[in-house]
Scaffold this active site. Structure first.
Site, short mmCIF file in Angstrom:
data_model
loop_
_atom_site.label_atom_id
_atom_site.label_comp_id
_atom_site.label_asym_id
_atom_site.label_seq_id
_atom_site.Cartn_x
_atom_site.Cartn_y
_atom_site.Cartn_z
N GLU A 179 0.84 -1.23 0.00
CA GLU A 179 -0.09 -0.05 0.15
C GLU A 179 0.86 1.31 -0.03
OE1 GLU A 179 -3.02 -0.43 -0.69
OE2 GLU A 179 -2.94 -2.59 -0.41
N HIS A 226 1.75 2.16 -3.25
CA HIS A 226 0.94 2.81 -4.20
C HIS A 226 0.82 4.31 -3.80
CE1 HIS A 226 -1.81 -0.14 -6.09
NE2 HIS A 226 -1.90 -0.94 -5.13
NI NI Z 1 -2.57 -2.80 -5.04
#
Ligand code: NI
Length: 173
Positions: A148, A151
């Site tokens: 995450e 990202h």
């Molecule tokens: Ni993802």
């Protein structure tokens, strides 16, 4: 749950928002109705898409926020992951040791591939109320945190793969 909290559409790879570094939010912004609504919408979106984590830019918002969570006893990941809301995440690795395992991504639907991730880290950031926290993550939750956080830096797991031969569809047909 607030009335009108909508499942958001998850942005797929190819959209520029997934490749742009997201911006940090101040504690004042975090407690604002707009951002609290975004948190609620990301939670229902993650559940709807059956993800274990979701970053804000996956719903088109370029801010440093991710959610992670998995109900205890869920298939494949028995221990579960406590539902967490993480703003402005900072990771400090607590080991050099890595483990190789498969990852998938809601923005790259239908595929999975092996990625090496550190197995233990310290995660700090601001919670849903804008309060600072620090905690240690190990194993699968540590993997989700790294995925995450990537990202929010404009990266996806494909960028981390060292052996593209492990990339494949999750279903055989
Ligand atoms: Ni993802």
């Amino acid at each position: 749950m607030t009335i009108g909290v909508a499942v958001r559409k998850v942005v797929r790879l190819g959209q520029p928002v997934l490749r742009a570094p997201a911006r940090a939010l101040s504690p004042e912004e975090i407690v604002s109705p707009a951002v609290q609504r975004l948190v609620a919408e990301m939670a229902v979106t993650m559940a709807e898409y059956e993800g274990v984590g979701i970053a804000a830019n996956q719903v088109g918002e370029g801010v440093r926020l991710f959610l992670m969570g998995l109900a205890p006893g869920a298939r494949r990941h028995p221990p579960g992951i406590e539902l967490s809301v993480v703003f402005n995440p900072v990771v400090k690795f607590l080991t050099e040791e890595t483990a190789l395992d498969f990852e998938g991504c809601l923005s790259v639907p239908g595929l999975r591939g092996q990625v090496a991730r550190r197995v233990r880290l310290e995660l700090s950031g601001l919670d849903a109320k804008g309060e600072p926290f620090t905690r240690v993550c190990e194993g699968f939750p540590a993997r989700v945190v790294q995925h995450e956080l990537d990202h929010l830096d404009g990266k996806v797991y494909l960028d981390r793969m060292t052996d593209l031969a492990t990339l494949g569809y999750t279903s055989r047909v």
